[in-house]
Scaffold this motif. Structure first.
Motif, mmCIF file in Angstrom:
data_model
loop_
_atom_site.group_PDB
_atom_site.id
_atom_site.type_symbol
_atom_site.label_atom_id
_atom_site.label_comp_id
_atom_site.label_asym_id
_atom_site.label_seq_id
_atom_site.Cartn_x
_atom_site.Cartn_y
_atom_site.Cartn_z
ATOM 1 N N GLU A 36 0.893 -1.140 0.095
ATOM 2 C CA GLU A 36 0.110 0.247 -0.063
ATOM 3 C C GLU A 36 0.896 1.531 0.392
ATOM 4 O OE1 GLU A 36 -2.813 -0.127 3.344
ATOM 5 O OE2 GLU A 36 -3.391 -1.799 2.807
ATOM 6 N N ARG B 116 3.061 3.536 -7.089
ATOM 7 C CA ARG B 116 2.254 3.277 -8.528
ATOM 8 C C ARG B 116 1.615 3.199 -9.377
ATOM 9 N NH1 ARG B 116 -2.699 1.111 -4.059
ATOM 10 N NH2 ARG B 116 -1.832 3.001 -3.343
ATOM 11 N N THR C 277 -5.738 -2.209 -12.641
ATOM 12 C CA THR C 277 -4.574 -1.197 -12.785
ATOM 13 C C THR C 277 -4.057 -2.040 -13.883
ATOM 14 O OG1 THR C 277 -4.069 -2.571 -9.957
ATOM 15 C CG2 THR C 277 -2.171 -2.385 -12.082
ATOM 16 N N THR D 191 2.455 4.415 -1.552
ATOM 17 C CA THR D 191 2.230 5.746 -2.441
ATOM 18 C C THR D 191 1.225 5.143 -3.820
ATOM 19 O OG1 THR D 191 3.230 6.981 -3.058
ATOM 20 C CG2 THR D 191 3.351 7.817 -1.385
ATOM 21 N N VAL D 192 0.015 6.665 -3.967
ATOM 22 C CA VAL D 192 -0.340 6.463 -5.337
ATOM 23 C C VAL D 192 0.766 6.270 -6.236
ATOM 24 C CG1 VAL D 192 -2.218 6.854 -6.999
ATOM 25 C CG2 VAL D 192 -2.898 6.866 -4.481
#
Length: 601
Positions: free
Chosen positions: A291, A297, A331, A293-294
Motif C-alpha cells: 500500500e 504505483r 491496474t 503512495t499512489v
C-alpha cells in the motif's frame, strides 16, 4: 576493563582524573588528556570548583563507547596501535567528539585519521563502502566529521571512473541509439559490476545518496538499473506478494520495506529498458501489497506501459487484495491506457516513412494485442468479473492488432461459459466486442454451432461464411477473401491459412470445363434441330412410325444415342459421388472435418 594506569610511564605518579563511560571506569592523568583533547580540557576546567580532589568526568554519548575511548587514550599517552579500515571510522568520530584537532597539538588524532582516509581507506571501493556502512551506527557524529560525505564522493568517483572503461555502444543522437533502447539491446549491456553487491549492505538513505552522487559524476543511466535491482532483491526479500490474500507482517518491517520500495522507484532511470519489465511487475505487485503512495504505483504502471511489448501474461496477473476479483483488472486497464497514449505520442513524433519505427511499432502492437487477448481469456473464468469491466478492457484492444479475432472469440466464449446466467442483453454486449468478419474458417465453424452465442452473431457468422463460399465458387474473389469494400482484411483469409485452397481451385477449374462442354452440346443440339426442320421431317414418316413402335426390332434413333452419350460424359465430369443421395460439395466436407478438430470449449 583494563585501567589505563598500566600505560603510565611511572607507577609512582598517581592518577588525578577519573573517566566514567557506562560501567567502565578509567583512572588517568590530566596532562596527557588536556594536551590533546579540547573537550576534556573544557570539562576539567569546569570541574575545578568541585570539592573532590580527583574530578570524575562522565562521557555518556561518546561514539564507539569504551573501545573508542581506549584507543584515543592510548594516542594521548603515545602508545602505538594499528589503524585499519575496521577502526578508522570509530577513531575519526571519537577524535571529532573529543576535539582532538591541530589547535591543541600538532599531528593530533584528527589529522592522523584524515591522512589515513585520504591515502589508504578511501582509495578503494570496498574500503569506502565498508567505512560508510560502519558510519551508519555512528550518526550524527559521522555526518559532523564529514565522514559520510567523503565516503559517498569517493564511491561515486571510483564508480564513474570504472564505468568509462565499459563500452556502452551508444552515442546521443545517433541511429544506433534506437537499437540500444530496444529490447534486443540487453545483451550489449555489461554484467553488474563486482562492487554492486557491496552496496546492498548500505541503508536505503545512504544507498540513495550514493546513486545520486554517481549520476552527478556521469555514471551511465543504464548501469544504475542493475544496481537497483540487486539492492531490491536483497532488501525486499520475504514479501509474499503472490498469494491470494495479504499476510500480516510487523508494522515496523512493513514501514521499512514500503520506504525502501518508494525510494527505489524514485531512483529508477528515465531511460527505457533500464529495468526489465518482469522486475517492474514484481515491484508493482509489492507496491500494491505494501500500500505505497499512489504516485509510486502510477509511476510503475507508466513504466510497464512503455515496455508492454516485452511483457508476458504472468506479468499482468496481479493479485487483487480487495476480494472483489481474483486479479487486479483496474491496474491492467490503466496500464493499457498508458500504453495507447504513449504509442500515440510516439507515432506523432516519428516520420511516417521511418521504416524502423513502422516495423517495430507494428510488431509491438501485435504482441500487445495477443497479450491482452490472453489476459482476457485468463480472467474470463472469474465469476466475480462483471460485464462492464470485461467490456472496458476489451475495448482497449489496439485497432492495428485486430487482424484476426480468434483470440477475442476464445475469451468471449470462455466468459460466456463461466457466466451461464447472463441476460440476452449482456450476452449481446459481450459479443459486440468481436468482429465476425475477422474470424478464421475454423473459428467460424465453431461459432456456427456455439449455442452460447446470441442468434444474431450466429447468423452473422453463417452469412459471412456463405458469402465467401459464393465468391470462391463463382470465381469473383480470391480464396477466403473478404468483400471488395474491405481490402485491408483480404490478407487475413489468404490461401496460406487454408490447406484446402488447392482443392477448391481444382473444383473451380473442373466447373469451368463442365460449363464449356455444356455450351458446346447445346450448340450441337440446335444444329440438329435446325437440320430436322429444313428437311421437313414429319410425324407420319415411316421411319418415325417404325421408331415409335415399341415392338420394332431396330436400333434406337441417333438422337437418343447422342443424349445418352452426353449424359455419360456429364457423369464423368461431375466431381460428386453418384452413390450419395444428398450431394455434398467437397469443400463442405473439408469444412466439416475442420469443424470436428476446432473446439474452444
Amino acid at each position: 576493563m583494563k585501567r589505563t594506569s598500566e600505560w603510565n610511564y611511572s607507577q609512582e605518579i598517581p592518577s588525578d582524573i577519573t573517566i566514567q563511560i557506562g560501567e567502565a571506569s578509567y583512572s588517568l592523568h590530566k596532562f596527557p588528556l588536556i594536551s590533546k583533547s579540547g573537550y576534556i580540557r573544557k570539562l576539567v576546567s569546569e570541574s575545578n570548583d568541585a570539592t573532590s580532589d580527583i574530578p570524575l568526568i562522565e562521557l555518556v554519548d561518546i561514539p564507539g563507547g569504551s573501545e573508542a575511548f581506549e584507543l584515543a587514550a592510548k594516542f594521548c599517552y603515545g602508545i602505538n596501535f594499528e589503524i585499519s579500515v575496521e577502526n578508522i571510522t570509530m577513531l575519526r568520530c571519537v577524535a571529532e567528539y573529543l576535539e582532538m584537532t591541530e589547535d591543541y597539538s600538532v599531528g593530533n588524532l584528527t589529522g592522523r585519521t584524515d591522512s589515513y582516509l585520504n591515502d589508504v581507506a578511501l582509495k578503494s571501493m570496498s574500503g569506502a563502502i565498508s567505512i560508510l556502512h560502519i558510519s551508519e551506527t555512528l550518526l550524527p557524529i559521522a555526518e559532523k566529521a564529514k565522514l559520510v560525505s567523503r565516503c559517498i564522493d569517493a564511491i561515486a568517483y571510483i564508480a564513474s571512473k570504472e564505468s568509462q572503461f565499459c563500452s556502452s555502444g551508444r552515442s546521443d543522437g545517433s541511429s544506433n541509439e534506437r537499437v540500444t533502447n530496444s529490447s534486443t539491446a540487453s545483451h550489449l549491456r555489461p554484467v553488474v559490476d563486482w562492487w554492486a553487491e557491496d552496496l546492498t549492505v548500505l541503508r536505503i538513505d545512504f544507498f540513495q545518496r550514493v546513486l545520486i552522487a554517481m549520476m552527478a559524476r556521469g555514471f551511465k543511466q543504464w548501469g544504475i538499473g542493475p544496481i537497483i535491482m540487486l539492492y531490491s532483491q536483497k532488501s525486499l526479500r520475504g514479501l509474499e506478494i503472490f498469494g491470494k490474500g495479504r499476510k500480516e507482517i510487523e508494522a515496523h518491517e512493513e514501514h521499512e520495506k514500503r520506504l525502501i520500495l518508494e525510494t527505489l522507484v524514485s531512483l529508477m532511470p528515465r531511460e527505457k529498458n533500464a529495468i526489465s519489465v518482469s522486475f517492474l511487475s514484481i515491484w508493482l505487485k509489492a507496491a500494491i501489497y505494501l500500500e505505497t503512495t499512489v504516485s509510486c504505483r502510477f509511476d510503475l504502471e507508466k513504466r510497464i506501459a512503455m515496455q508492454l511489448g516485452q511483457t508476458v501474461l504472468d506479468d499482468l496477473l496481479i493479485p487483487s487484495y480487495s476480494g472483489e476479483t481474483s486479479f487486479d483488472v483496474d491496474t491492467v486497464q490503466r496500464i493499457m491506457m498508458n500504453y495507447l497514449e504513449s504509442d500515440l505520442e510516439n507515432h506523432s513524433g516519428y516520420n511516417e516513412q521511418d521504416e524502423y519505427y513502422s516495423s517495430s511499432s507494428q510488431r509491438d502492437v501485435i504482441k500487445v494485442g495477443k497479450l491482452l487477448e490472453s489476459y482476457l481469456a485468463e480472467i474470463a473464468t472469474d465469476r466475480n468479473l462483471s460485464v462492464p469491466k470485461f467490456i472496458c478492457l476489451a475495448e482497449l484492444m489496439p485497432e492495428k492488432s485486430r487482424t484476426v479475432e480468434d483470440g477475442m472469440y476464445r475469451a468471449i466464449d470462455i466468459y460466456l461459459k463461466a457466466h451461464p446466467f447472463l441476460s440476452d442483453a449482456d450476452r449481446k454486449k459481450v459479443c459486440s466486442m468481436m468482429d465476425c468478419q475477422k474470424l478464421s474458417r475454423e473459428a467460424r465453424a465453431h461459432a456456427a454451432q456455439n449455442n452460447r452465442l446470441p442468434a444474431q452473431n450466429v447468423a452473422q457468422v453463417l452469412y459471412y461464411d456463405q458469402q465467401r463460399l459464393r465468391e470462391n465458387m463463382d470465381g469473383t474473389g480470391s480464396v477466403g477473401s473478404d468483400s471488395p469494400s474491405t481490402p485491408d482484411k483480404r490478407n487475413v483469409y489468404s490461401s496460406e491459412l487454408y490447406p484446402a485452397s488447392n482443392e477448391v481451385s481444382k473444383l473451380r477449374r473442373e466447373n469451368e470445363e463442365l460449363k464449356l462442354e455444356i455450351v458446346k452440346l447445346k450448340m450441337r443440339i440446335k444444329e440438329i434441330e435446325k437440320c430436322t426442320v429444313e428437311y421437313g421431317v414429319s410425324t407420319n414418316s415411316p421411319l418415325l412410325n417404325a421408331s415409335s413402335s415399341p415392338s420394332a426390332d431396330k436400333p434406337p434413333l441417333h438422337r437418343k444415342s447422342f443424349l445418352n452419350s452426353v449424359s455419360r460424359k456429364l457423369g464423368r465430369l461431375s466431381p460428386f459421388s453418384r452413390a450419395d443421395p444428398v450431394l455434398t460439395p467437397l469443400k463442405d466436407r473439408i469444412k466439416l472435418d475442420k469443424l470436428r478438430r476446432y473446439s474452444i470449449s
